[in-house]
Design a protein around this motif. Structure first.
Motif, short mmCIF file in Angstrom:
data_model
loop_
_atom_site.label_atom_id
_atom_site.label_comp_id
_atom_site.label_asym_id
_atom_site.label_seq_id
_atom_site.Cartn_x
_atom_site.Cartn_y
_atom_site.Cartn_z
N LEU A 53 29.24 0.49 25.24
CA LEU A 53 29.55 1.94 24.75
C LEU A 53 30.71 2.07 25.85
CD1 LEU A 53 28.33 4.89 24.26
CD2 LEU A 53 27.26 4.50 26.59
N TYR A 54 31.75 2.94 25.13
CA TYR A 54 32.98 2.98 25.67
C TYR A 54 33.43 4.67 25.23
CZ TYR A 54 34.82 1.56 21.19
OH TYR A 54 35.32 1.35 20.15
N TYR A 61 31.83 6.05 22.01
CA TYR A 61 31.72 5.25 20.96
C TYR A 61 30.96 3.94 21.37
CZ TYR A 61 35.73 7.53 18.59
OH TYR A 61 36.45 8.57 17.89
N VAL A 62 30.27 3.44 20.23
CA VAL A 62 29.52 2.26 20.31
C VAL A 62 30.09 1.35 19.49
CG1 VAL A 62 27.31 1.17 20.00
CG2 VAL A 62 27.54 3.57 21.11
N ASP A 63 30.26 -0.01 19.80
CA ASP A 63 30.36 -1.28 18.98
C ASP A 63 29.59 -1.94 18.89
OD1 ASP A 63 32.99 -0.19 18.80
OD2 ASP A 63 34.22 -1.77 19.52
N GLY A 64 28.92 -2.21 17.85
CA GLY A 64 27.58 -3.09 17.41
C GLY A 64 27.75 -3.59 15.96
N VAL A 65 26.82 -4.81 16.02
CA VAL A 65 26.54 -5.30 14.66
C VAL A 65 25.65 -4.76 14.09
CG1 VAL A 65 26.00 -7.65 13.88
CG2 VAL A 65 27.44 -7.55 15.88
N VAL A 66 25.94 -4.26 12.72
CA VAL A 66 24.93 -3.67 11.85
C VAL A 66 23.99 -4.83 11.27
CG1 VAL A 66 24.62 -2.47 9.57
CG2 VAL A 66 26.46 -1.86 11.24
N LEU A 67 22.62 -4.66 11.60
CA LEU A 67 21.86 -5.86 10.97
C LEU A 67 21.06 -5.45 9.92
CD1 LEU A 67 20.44 -6.65 14.47
CD2 LEU A 67 22.11 -7.80 13.34
N GLU A 68 20.92 -4.05 9.65
CA GLU A 68 20.54 -3.37 8.38
C GLU A 68 21.01 -2.20 7.94
OE1 GLU A 68 16.19 -2.98 8.50
OE2 GLU A 68 15.61 -4.98 8.74
N ARG A 69 21.33 -1.98 6.83
CA ARG A 69 21.72 -0.67 6.11
C ARG A 69 20.90 -0.30 4.96
NH1 ARG A 69 26.85 1.64 7.27
NH2 ARG A 69 27.44 -0.44 7.92
N LYS A 78 29.36 -7.93 10.88
CA LYS A 78 30.67 -7.83 11.44
C LYS A 78 30.27 -6.63 12.53
CE LYS A 78 32.03 -4.83 7.62
NZ LYS A 78 32.91 -4.60 6.63
N LEU A 79 31.37 -6.54 13.64
CA LEU A 79 31.26 -5.66 14.49
C LEU A 79 31.99 -4.29 14.06
CD1 LEU A 79 30.42 -5.85 17.70
CD2 LEU A 79 32.81 -5.70 18.28
N GLY A 80 31.06 -3.40 14.03
CA GLY A 80 31.62 -2.02 13.80
C GLY A 80 31.56 -1.12 14.97
N THR A 81 32.48 0.05 14.70
CA THR A 81 32.72 1.12 15.63
C THR A 81 31.80 2.29 15.23
OG1 THR A 81 34.78 0.24 16.44
CG2 THR A 81 34.28 2.38 16.73
N PHE A 82 31.13 3.04 15.88
CA PHE A 82 30.54 3.96 15.65
C PHE A 82 30.52 5.19 16.76
CE2 PHE A 82 28.37 0.29 14.09
CZ PHE A 82 27.92 0.63 12.65
#
Length: 120
Positions: A53-54, A61-69, A78-82
């Motif tokens: 969290l930054y 913003y949160v950078d995280g790995v999407v495990l399900e969509r 992949k690491l995404g920015t949200f």
């Protein structure tokens, strides 16, 4: 002959998008306990493993790995920015995650801006 003023106008300062007051504690807890979060983002249900969290330009913003969509695993991890304001309703899940090798906490964009990140 009339003249119009073609001088550029100053843009109004950007107002950060409102963040649900409960969202930040949820993300902080999820990062510390390494638990996934679920939310709707861009009208799609996502489950992600939040790694950091930054702030950037005054917004969270949160950078995280999407495990399900939409209930399905992604074709590629992949690491995404949200933007935190776009994740709603944000809720913590019981699903645990391990720190991803995709996450590089030393990246310049995180320097001086990190509020919380997963431990090594």
């Amino acid at each position: 002959m009339s003249m119009t003023d073609d001088a550029p106008t100053a843009e109004a300062p950007r107002t950060p998008a409102p963040v649900d007051p409960g969202a930040t504690p949820v993300v902080l807890e999820a990062i510390v306990k390494q638990l996934c979060v679920a939310a709707t983002y861009n009208r799609q249900e996502v489950t992600l493993a939040p790694h950091i969290l930054y702030t950037r330009h005054g917004e969270l913003y949160v950078d995280g790995v999407v495990l399900e969509r939409e209930g399905r695993p992604p074709k590629e991890l992949k690491l995404g920015t949200f933007k935190l304001a776009g994740l709603h309703p944000l809720r913590i899940t019981a699903r645990r995650f391990e720190r991803s090798g995709l996450f590089r906490p030393g990246e310049p964009r995180y320097r001086g801006e990190t509020l919380m990140a997963v431990a090594d």
